[in-house]
Design a protein around this motif. Structure first.
Motif, PDB file in Angstrom:
ATOM      1  N   PRO A 267     -25.369  -8.269  -5.475  1.00 55.77           N
ATOM      2  CA  PRO A 267     -24.038  -7.324  -5.303  1.00 55.77           C
ATOM      3  C   PRO A 267     -23.746  -7.346  -3.903  1.00 55.77           C
ATOM      4  CG  PRO A 267     -25.860  -6.112  -6.426  1.00 55.77           C
ATOM      5  CD  PRO A 267     -26.463  -7.275  -5.568  1.00 55.77           C
ATOM      6  N   LEU A 268     -22.060  -7.468  -3.780  1.00 56.16           N
ATOM      7  CA  LEU A 268     -21.389  -7.261  -2.544  1.00 56.16           C
ATOM      8  C   LEU A 268     -20.095  -6.621  -2.869  1.00 56.16           C
ATOM      9  CD1 LEU A 268     -21.591 -11.287  -1.968  1.00 56.16           C
ATOM     10  CD2 LEU A 268     -22.758  -9.684  -0.283  1.00 56.16           C
ATOM     11  N   HIS A 269     -19.569  -6.105  -1.828  1.00 60.49           N
ATOM     12  CA  HIS A 269     -18.388  -5.367  -1.812  1.00 60.49           C
ATOM     13  C   HIS A 269     -17.160  -6.021  -0.821  1.00 60.49           C
ATOM     14  CE1 HIS A 269     -15.554  -2.262  -3.055  1.00 60.49           C
ATOM     15  NE2 HIS A 269     -15.512  -1.717  -1.990  1.00 60.49           N
ATOM     16  N   VAL A 270     -16.100  -5.997  -1.250  1.00 57.00           N
ATOM     17  CA  VAL A 270     -15.008  -6.270  -0.199  1.00 57.00           C
ATOM     18  C   VAL A 270     -14.104  -5.160   0.110  1.00 57.00           C
ATOM     19  CG1 VAL A 270     -15.201  -8.806  -0.546  1.00 57.00           C
ATOM     20  CG2 VAL A 270     -13.549  -7.412  -2.141  1.00 57.00           C
ATOM     21  N   PHE A 271     -13.802  -4.813   1.423  1.00 58.46           N
ATOM     22  CA  PHE A 271     -12.765  -4.029   1.754  1.00 58.46           C
ATOM     23  C   PHE A 271     -11.526  -4.671   2.134  1.00 58.46           C
ATOM     24  CE2 PHE A 271     -16.997  -2.100   2.335  1.00 58.46           C
ATOM     25  CZ  PHE A 271     -16.873  -0.797   1.868  1.00 58.46           C
ATOM     26  N   ASP A 272     -10.336  -4.052   1.761  1.00 59.39           N
ATOM     27  CA  ASP A 272      -9.050  -4.504   2.548  1.00 59.39           C
ATOM     28  C   ASP A 272      -9.275  -4.022   3.941  1.00 59.39           C
ATOM     29  OD1 ASP A 272      -6.411  -4.687   3.829  1.00 59.39           O
ATOM     30  OD2 ASP A 272      -5.702  -5.034   1.429  1.00 59.39           O
ATOM     31  N   ALA A 273      -9.296  -4.933   4.757  1.00 61.06           N
ATOM     32  CA  ALA A 273      -9.613  -4.195   6.279  1.00 61.06           C
ATOM     33  C   ALA A 273      -8.458  -3.178   6.802  1.00 61.06           C
ATOM     34  CB  ALA A 273      -9.695  -5.574   7.084  1.00 61.06           C
ATOM     35  N   LYS A 274      -7.010  -3.781   6.378  1.00 60.04           N
ATOM     36  CA  LYS A 274      -6.191  -2.961   6.851  1.00 60.04           C
ATOM     37  C   LYS A 274      -6.222  -1.543   6.375  1.00 60.04           C
ATOM     38  CE  LYS A 274      -3.086  -7.011   7.959  1.00 60.04           C
ATOM     39  NZ  LYS A 274      -1.641  -7.519   7.832  1.00 60.04           N
ATOM     40  N   LYS A 275      -6.748  -1.412   5.256  1.00 58.09           N
ATOM     41  CA  LYS A 275      -6.698   0.051   4.747  1.00 58.09           C
ATOM     42  C   LYS A 275      -7.748   0.926   5.114  1.00 58.09           C
ATOM     43  CE  LYS A 275      -4.589  -1.561   0.424  1.00 58.09           C
ATOM     44  NZ  LYS A 275      -4.907  -2.090  -1.060  1.00 58.09           N
ATOM     45  N   VAL A 276      -8.830   0.090   6.054  1.00 53.59           N
ATOM     46  CA  VAL A 276      -9.876   0.922   6.532  1.00 53.59           C
ATOM     47  C   VAL A 276      -9.476   1.474   7.936  1.00 53.59           C
ATOM     48  CG1 VAL A 276     -12.224   0.858   7.555  1.00 53.59           C
ATOM     49  CG2 VAL A 276     -11.563  -0.616   5.422  1.00 53.59           C
ATOM     50  N   VAL A 320     -23.109   1.584  -5.582  1.00 55.65           N
ATOM     51  CA  VAL A 320     -22.742   2.070  -7.085  1.00 55.65           C
ATOM     52  C   VAL A 320     -21.216   1.389  -7.433  1.00 55.65           C
ATOM     53  CG1 VAL A 320     -22.065   3.741  -8.882  1.00 55.65           C
ATOM     54  CG2 VAL A 320     -24.232   4.031  -7.147  1.00 55.65           C
ATOM     55  N   MET A 321     -20.239   1.918  -6.743  1.00 51.35           N
ATOM     56  CA  MET A 321     -18.728   1.557  -6.761  1.00 51.35           C
ATOM     57  C   MET A 321     -18.055   1.773  -5.669  1.00 51.35           C
ATOM     58  SD  MET A 321     -16.361   2.880  -9.852  1.00 51.35           S
ATOM     59  CE  MET A 321     -17.237   2.174 -11.182  1.00 51.35           C
ATOM     60  N   GLY A 322     -17.013   0.837  -5.572  1.00 50.33           N
ATOM     61  CA  GLY A 322     -16.198   0.952  -4.551  1.00 50.33           C
ATOM     62  C   GLY A 322     -15.035   1.899  -4.457  1.00 50.33           C
ATOM     63  N   GLY A 323     -14.287   2.538  -3.624  1.00 52.91           N
ATOM     64  CA  GLY A 323     -12.970   3.190  -3.531  1.00 52.91           C
ATOM     65  C   GLY A 323     -11.988   2.536  -4.038  1.00 52.91           C
ATOM     66  N   GLU A 324     -10.877   3.092  -4.569  1.00 55.78           N
ATOM     67  CA  GLU A 324      -9.608   2.619  -4.794  1.00 55.78           C
ATOM     68  C   GLU A 324      -8.780   2.254  -3.651  1.00 55.78           C
ATOM     69  OE1 GLU A 324      -6.046   4.228  -7.288  1.00 55.78           O
ATOM     70  OE2 GLU A 324      -7.548   3.383  -8.790  1.00 55.78           O
ATOM     71  N   HIS A 325      -8.990   3.141  -2.729  1.00 59.79           N
ATOM     72  CA  HIS A 325      -7.852   3.198  -1.522  1.00 59.79           C
ATOM     73  C   HIS A 325      -8.001   1.920  -0.767  1.00 59.79           C
ATOM     74  CE1 HIS A 325      -7.360   4.023   2.681  1.00 59.79           C
ATOM     75  NE2 HIS A 325      -6.042   4.344   2.266  1.00 59.79           N
ATOM     76  N   SER A 326      -9.294   1.448  -0.508  1.00 62.51           N
ATOM     77  CA  SER A 326      -9.526   0.237   0.366  1.00 62.51           C
ATOM     78  C   SER A 326      -9.816  -0.982  -0.677  1.00 62.51           C
ATOM     79  CB  SER A 326     -10.803   0.427   1.242  1.00 62.51           C
ATOM     80  OG  SER A 326     -11.909   0.649   0.466  1.00 62.51           O
ATOM     81  N   GLY A 327      -9.394  -0.844  -2.064  1.00 63.42           N
ATOM     82  CA  GLY A 327      -9.608  -2.112  -2.790  1.00 63.42           C
ATOM     83  C   GLY A 327      -8.429  -3.417  -2.461  1.00 63.42           C
ATOM     84  N   CYS A 328      -9.171  -4.436  -2.826  1.00 62.43           N
ATOM     85  CA  CYS A 328      -8.299  -5.832  -2.606  1.00 62.43           C
ATOM     86  C   CYS A 328      -7.316  -6.032  -3.507  1.00 62.43           C
ATOM     87  CB  CYS A 328      -9.283  -7.032  -2.295  1.00 62.43           C
ATOM     88  SG  CYS A 328     -10.233  -6.799  -0.913  1.00 62.43           S
ATOM     89  N   SER A 329      -6.237  -6.462  -3.186  1.00 64.57           N
ATOM     90  CA  SER A 329      -4.852  -6.588  -4.151  1.00 64.57           C
ATOM     91  C   SER A 329      -4.447  -8.036  -3.765  1.00 64.57           C
ATOM     92  CB  SER A 329      -3.828  -5.583  -3.975  1.00 64.57           C
ATOM     93  OG  SER A 329      -3.338  -5.644  -2.641  1.00 64.57           O
ATOM     94  N   ASP A 330      -3.473  -8.515  -4.285  1.00 65.16           N
ATOM     95  CA  ASP A 330      -2.954  -9.807  -3.985  1.00 65.16           C
ATOM     96  C   ASP A 330      -2.062  -9.778  -2.465  1.00 65.16           C
ATOM     97  OD1 ASP A 330      -3.386 -10.668  -6.323  1.00 65.16           O
ATOM     98  OD2 ASP A 330      -1.520 -10.461  -7.244  1.00 65.16           O
ATOM     99  N   ASP A 331      -2.142  -8.545  -1.932  1.00 66.23           N
ATOM    100  CA  ASP A 331      -1.389  -8.591  -0.908  1.00 66.23           C
ATOM    101  C   ASP A 331      -2.423  -8.662   0.565  1.00 66.23           C
ATOM    102  OD1 ASP A 331       1.185  -8.444  -1.907  1.00 66.23           O
ATOM    103  OD2 ASP A 331       1.196  -6.130  -2.073  1.00 66.23           O
ATOM    104  N   THR A 332      -3.912  -8.482   0.131  1.00 65.01           N
ATOM    105  CA  THR A 332      -4.606  -8.464   1.201  1.00 65.01           C
ATOM    106  C   THR A 332      -4.555  -9.729   1.896  1.00 65.01           C
ATOM    107  OG1 THR A 332      -6.010  -7.123  -0.219  1.00 65.01           O
ATOM    108  CG2 THR A 332      -7.103  -8.216   1.505  1.00 65.01           C
ATOM    109  N   THR A 333      -4.537  -9.626   3.344  1.00 64.20           N
ATOM    110  CA  THR A 333      -4.641 -10.782   4.369  1.00 64.20           C
ATOM    111  C   THR A 333      -5.813 -10.644   4.987  1.00 64.20           C
ATOM    112  OG1 THR A 333      -3.499  -9.432   5.936  1.00 64.20           O
ATOM    113  CG2 THR A 333      -2.023 -10.864   4.516  1.00 64.20           C
ATOM    114  N   ASP A 334      -6.616  -9.412   5.259  1.00 65.78           N
ATOM    115  CA  ASP A 334      -8.026  -9.442   6.081  1.00 65.78           C
ATOM    116  C   ASP A 334      -8.683  -8.758   5.275  1.00 65.78           C
ATOM    117  OD1 ASP A 334      -6.334 -10.337   8.098  1.00 65.78           O
ATOM    118  OD2 ASP A 334      -6.022  -8.835   9.106  1.00 65.78           O
ATOM    119  N   VAL A 335     -10.008  -9.281   5.092  1.00 59.88           N
ATOM    120  CA  VAL A 335     -10.988  -8.585   4.112  1.00 59.88           C
ATOM    121  C   VAL A 335     -12.358  -8.439   4.847  1.00 59.88           C
ATOM    122  CG1 VAL A 335     -11.676 -10.906   3.432  1.00 59.88           C
ATOM    123  CG2 VAL A 335     -12.012  -9.024   2.184  1.00 59.88           C
ATOM    124  N   LEU A 336     -12.829  -7.197   4.586  1.00 60.93           N
ATOM    125  CA  LEU A 336     -14.265  -7.002   5.066  1.00 60.93           C
ATOM    126  C   LEU A 336     -15.179  -7.339   4.136  1.00 60.93           C
ATOM    127  CD1 LEU A 336     -13.548  -3.477   7.043  1.00 60.93           C
ATOM    128  CD2 LEU A 336     -14.229  -5.809   7.992  1.00 60.93           C
TER     129      LEU A 336
END
Length: 807
Positions: A267-276, A320-336
Motif C-alpha cells: 500500500p502507498l499513498h499520494v498527496f497533492d503537494a500543493k495542498k500540503v 488506514v485512509m488518506g484525507g480528502e483535503h490533500s487528495g489528488c485530482s485531475d488538476d494535480t501537477t505536483d505529487v508526493l
C-alpha cells in the motif's frame, strides 16, 4: 483476494490451464473460493453486421434488421434499440443463447407480427455495464462472426482466494505467483525494481515525532516529490484490471497506488503537494483532532491513532485512509508519493475503533514486507513518470526498513514426525529455497533464514507446514492412530447409559426436555406421595415454595406446563430424566424418566387441526410413550404386567401400574387426578408417565433367546372376528392371551376392536369384540381348518377366562 489469470501471468511464466491453476492454489493452501470466467458465460455471443434496418410495419419504436452473423445467410431480428441502424457492427445472440442479465434462454419469437430470430445485445444484457440506452457499438474493423468475448479481451478469468490471516505475503499477486512457482506450476519471472535517480533535492522535510517507546509505531517513512505531472485517466489495461477485481478506476495517480496494493501487497499513498502546508510530521493524533477522509466521512481521532500531519493538522490516517483535503485530482501537477511501515497492532486497533475497512488496513494489520517498502516507492515513481510524465526528486527517508534476520534451526525429521510425509532433505531444501528461504545444512538439522515477507514464520512447525503444503497434503497416507495402553475402557454404568438412551428416545417421540428444580413446596410434595414428615425438608430453603426434596419429577413438569399454558402455549409435551427422593438414605434416591402431554400435544401430531377433527391427550398416549421407552432401553416386555390403577395423584379409572410382579413395580402412567391439578392451579387434561430406571431389570449377560428371524409368507392372511361375553370386571388382556394360546403358529395378531355394555348384554357382563389374524405358512387354509381353529379359540377363551361366544 481477487486476481485475473492474465495478471498472474505477468509474474508467472506458465503454460498451465485455468483448471490446473485453480486446483494448485487450493492444494497449496490458497483456497479458491470463487471463479468467474466471463468467456464461458459469453461464449455464444458473436460479432455481427447490420446490413439493413427498416421501420417495423406495426410499431413506431421497433426496427426490423437484417443481420450478417458470419454463418451463412443473413437473419432477421426485431430490435427496439434507438441506435439500431444500417451499417452498425454489434453483438448478436442466436436462439438458444442464455442471456446473463435477464436469466433466460433466448428463443425464436414473433414481435408485433414479425418473426425475430435472435437479439442484438446491450452491454447491460451481457452484465458488462449498466448501459441500457442502446445496443453495443463496435468499430468497423471488428471481425464478423468472431466470438465477442475473445475479441474484446473479456476472456480473462477472475479468481477469488479465501486468504487466511497469516498469509499476508499472498495479499499480493506477486506472492501468489511465487507460491505457484514453488509448487512447480511455472517460473517466477518478475525482474528486480530499478532505482529512479532523483533530479533534484526533496524540498519537503519529514519528521517522525515519537518517544523512544513509540518508535515501533512507524519504523519507516519515506517521501518523494514528482513535479510537473499531468494527471488523467490511467491506461485501459490498468483500468480493466482494476474493474475486474471490483475496484473503480479514478485517475492515474490513485490507480497506480491501488494497482501496487494488489500487485505487490505494498500500500502507498499520494498527496497533492500543493495542498500540503509546510513539512510533514508523523505523530500520534491529538485530542479533539478530526480528519475528513477520502470516503467523505469525518472521523474523530484520539492519541492511540497515528496520523501524517502538516502545519494545518492531520492529512492522512496512517495505514488506514488518506484525507480528502490533500487528495489528488485531475488538476494535480505536483505529487508526493509516500511509503511507510506501520505497527500492525496499532493499525488494527485504529481500524476497528473507527469502523474503517480498507485494502491498506487489510495488509498493514497483517504485516507487509519491510524490505519492499522502498522498492515499492521506486516502482510507483516509475509508473507515475510513465503515465503522467514529470520529474522525480530524491527520496526523503526517516527511520529504517532494516529488520533483524530471523534464523531457525530446523531438524529434517520434524516433517515426518508432525505430518507423516517422508520428504527428502534435497526436496525440502528445494521447496524452501523456491519459497524464498535461505537454507544452510548443519548435519541432521538445517539453519533456515526466514524471508522478510513471511512474518508468520515463527518456529519449526511453520517450516513443516511450508514443506507439507507444497509437497502436497493429499500425499499423506491414511493410517489409523494406535490405541495407547493408558486409554481407559468405557466406564459408564448401565444406569448412566439408560439415562442417555432415555433422553434420546423421549426427544425422538416429540417431547421437549425440561430441567426443573430438585426442590418443591411441601404441598406439592404431599400431593405426589411425599412431604409427610420432615426427613426430606430443607433446613435452609432458598424460597418458601422450594422447601422439600421432590418425590417425583411430575410437580416440576406440571408446573412448567401450566406456565406455558398461561403464556399462550397450551399444547406441550415435556420430559425430564433426573433424581427423585423417596428417603433420606442412598437407597431412597432414584433416577426417574418422566414425561407428560397436555392439551392436544399428541405423539403423532394429530392434535388441533384445521379440519376440526381433534382430541385431547389421554391415558393411551402416555402408555405408548412408556412402552416405547422400555423398548428403546432394551427391557423385555414379554412378562410385563399392566395393572389397572396407580398412585393417588393419577385418575383412579384412567391409570395403570407397570410391573413384573407385585414386588417389581417399575412405573406407572395415566391422566392426572383433577384434585391434584386443582391444587397446582393447572388446567387439564394432562396425561403423564414415570419410569424408575433403577427398578428396571438388567439385561442378561448372555441372552437365552435369539430374536426370531423374519418370515414373510407368500400366502394370503385370514382375519376372523369374535364377540365374547365376559364378566364386567374381567380384564380384556386375559382374553387376548387366551386367544393367542389357541395356536401360536397360525395366530399372528389379536386385537380388541370393540367393548360394549348395555341392551342385549346381561347384567354384570360386557361384550368384547376381538379381531384375530391367521397367517398360513405352508398352504392355504381350508374352510374346515379355519372352522376347527375358530372352535379351538372359543374353547380356550372359555376355559381360561370363562368367556362365552355371544349369540
Amino acid at each position: 483476494m481477487k486476481l485475473t489469470l492474465s495478471w498472474l501471468k505477468d509474474h508467472l511464466e506458465t503454460s498451465a490451464s485455468l483448471e490446473e491453476v485453480v486446483e494448485t492454489l487450493t492444494r497449496i493452501g490458497l483456497e479458491v473460493e470463487h471463479l468467474h470466467d466471463p468467456a464461458a458465460q459469453l461464449k455464444d455471443f458473436r460479432i455481427a453486421h447490420v446490413i439493413d434496418a427498416k421501420p417495423h410495419p406495426n410499431a413506431d419504436r421497433l426496427r426490423v434488421c437484417m443481420v450478417d452473423t458470419g454463418e451463412g445467410a443473413p437473419v432477421q431480428v426485431v430490435c427496439g434499440a434507438p441506435n439500431a441502424r444500417t451499417g452498425l457492427k454489434t453483438v448478436f445472440s442466436a436462439p438458444g443463447t442464455y442471456i446473463p442479465a435477464k436469466k433466460i434462454t433466448l428463443g425464436k419469437g414473433v414481435i408485433r407480427g414479425v418473426e425475430s430470430l435472435g437479439m442484438l445485445c446491450s452491454a447491460a444484457e451481457l452484465e458488462l455495464s449498466n448501459d441500457h440506452d442502446g445496443i453495443i457499438e463496435l468499430p468497423e474493423d471488428a471481425p464478423i462472426g468472431a466470438v465477442y468475448a475473445q475479441w474484446a479481451g473479456l476472456d480473462d478469468p477472475v479468481i477469488e482466494i479465501n486468504l487466511t490471516p497469516n498469509r499476508s505475503d499472498a495479499a499480493g499477486i506477486y506472492g501468489i505467483a511465487r507460491d505457484l512457482a514453488a509448487a512447480g506450476l511455472g517460473t517466477l519471472k518478475t525482474p528486480a525494481v530499478e532505482t529512479i535517480k532523483g533530479g533534484f533535492a526533496m524540498p519537503q522535510r519529514v519528521t517522525l515525532d515519537f518517544t523512544e517507546d513509540d518508535k515501533h509505531l512507524a519504523p519507516l517513512f519515506a517521501l518523494r516529490l514528482v513535479r510537473g505531472v499531468k494527471n488523467g485517466p490511467s491506461p485501459a489495461w490498468l483500468q480493466d484490471r482494476l474493474r475486474a477485481i471490483g475496484l473503480r478506476p479514478i485517475n492515474s495517480l490513485v490507480d497506480i497506488t491501488n494497482y501496487l496494493t494488489f500487485d505487490r501487497a505494498r500500500p502507498l499513498h499520494v498527496f497533492d503537494a500543493k495542498k500540503v502546508a509546510g513539512d510533514l510530521v508523523v505523530r500520534r493524533a491529538r485530542a479533539g483532532e478530526e480528519l475528513l477522509a477520502l470516503d467523505g466521512k469525518t472521523y474523530k481521532l484520539d492519541a492511540d491513532m497515528v496520523v501524517i500531519a502538516d502545519d494545518k493538522g492531520p492529512e492522512s490516517l496512517a495505514g488506514v485512509m488518506g484525507g480528502e483535503h490533500s487528495g489528488c485530482s485531475d488538476d494535480t501537477t505536483d505529487v508526493l508519493i509516500e511509503t511507510a511501515l506501520w505497527d500492525p497492532a496499532n493499525i488494527a486497533h485504529t481500524g476497528r475503533k473507527l469502523g474503517v475497512s480498507t485494502d491498506a488496513r487489510y495488509r498493514f494489520e497483517r504485516g507487509v514486507d519491510p524490505a519492499f517498502a522502498l522498492p515499492g516507492l521506486e516502482l510507483a515513481t516509475k509508473l507515475v513518470l510513465e503515465f503522467c510524465g514529470g520529474e522525480a526528486s530524491d527520496v526523503a527517508i526517516c527511520g529504517s526498513a532494516e529488520t533483524a534476520t530471523r534464523q531457525l534451526r530446523f531438524p529434517w525429521s520434524e516433517t515426518k514426525r508432525l505430518t507423516g510425509l517422508d520428504v527428502s532433505k534435497d526436496e525440502s531444501t528445494a521447496i524452501l529455497t523456491r519459497l524464498g528461504f535461505t537454507v544452510e545444512a548443519a548435519g541432521e538439522d538445517a539453519l533456515v533464514d526466514v524471508p522478510s515477507w513471511r512474518p508468520d514464520i515463527e518456529g519449526k512447525a511453520d517450516l513443516v507446514e511450508e514443506i507439507a503444503r507444497i509437497a502436497g497434503f493429499d500425499t499423506i497416507a491414511a493410517a489409523p492412530l494406535p490405541r495407547n495402553a493408558g486409554v481407559t475402557e468405557p466406564v459408564l454404568t448401565l444406569l448412566q447409559k439408560r439415562m442417555r438412551a432415555a433422553r434420546r428416545a423421549l426427544a425422538a417421540r416429540g417431547l421437549v426436555e425440561a430441567v426443573t428444580w430438585s426442590f418443591v413446596s411441601k404441598e406439592q410434595a404431599q400431593a405426589f406421595g411425599g412431604g409427610d414428615d420432615n426427613r426430606l425438608a430443607l433446613a435452609n430453603p432458598i424460597a418458601a415454595e422450594l422447601s422439600d426434596m421432590r418425590p417425583s419429577l411430575l410437580p416440576g413438569l406440571v408446573t412448567a406446563a401450566g406456565r406455558n399454558a398461561a403464556r399462550g402455549f397450551p399444547d406441550v409435551a415435556l420430559f425430564e430424566v433426573g433424581q427423585i427422593f423417596l428417603g433420606e438414605d442412598e437407597k431412597g434416591q432414584k433416577i426417574a424418566a418422566t414425561g407428560l402431554r397436555r392439551g392436544f400435544a399428541l405423539p403423532a401430531g394429530a392434535g388441533r387441526h384445521w379440519s376440526g377433527k381433534e382430541r385431547a391427550v389421554g391415558v393411551f398416549d402416555v402408555k405408548a410413550d412408556a412402552l416405547a421407552l422400555l423398548q428403546t432401553l432394551g427391557v423385555a416386555t414379554g412378562g410385563l404386567q399392566i395393572v389397572a390403577g396407580g398412585p393417588s395423584w393419577l385418575h383412579p379409572g384412567r391409570s395403570a401400574t407397570l410391573q413384573f410382579g407385585p414386588k417389581a413395580v417399575i412405573g406407572h402412567f395415566g391422566e392426572l387426578h383433577p384434585r391434584v391439578l386443582q391444587a397446582l392451579d393447572v388446567e387439564g387434561p394432562i396425561a403423564a408417565f414415570e419410569i424408575i430406571l433403577d427398578a428396571l431389570p438388567a439385561p442378561k449377560a448372555k441372552p437365552t433367546k435369539a430374536k426370531a428371524k423374519l418370515e414373510l409368507s407368500d400366502l394370503q392372511p385370514v382375519s376372523r372376528d369374535f364377540a365374547f361375553l365376559l364378566d364386567r370386571d374381567q380384564p380384556a388382556g386375559d382374553l387376548i392371551r387366551a386367544v393367542q394360546g389357541a395356536d401360536r403358529a397360525l395366530i399372528t395378531d389379536v386385537s380388541v376392536f370393540d367393548i360394549y355394555e348395555g341392551q342385549g348384554v346381561p347384567e354384570g357382563k360386557k361384550s368384547v369384540g376381538v379381531a384375530v389374524r391367521l397367517q398360513p405358512r405352508d398352504k392355504t387354509l381350508t374352510d374346515v381348518e379355519i372352522e376347527a381353529l375358530a372352535h379351538k379359540i372359543v374353547t380356550e377363551a372359555g376355559k381360561k377366562t370363562g368367556a362365552q361366544l355371544r349369540g
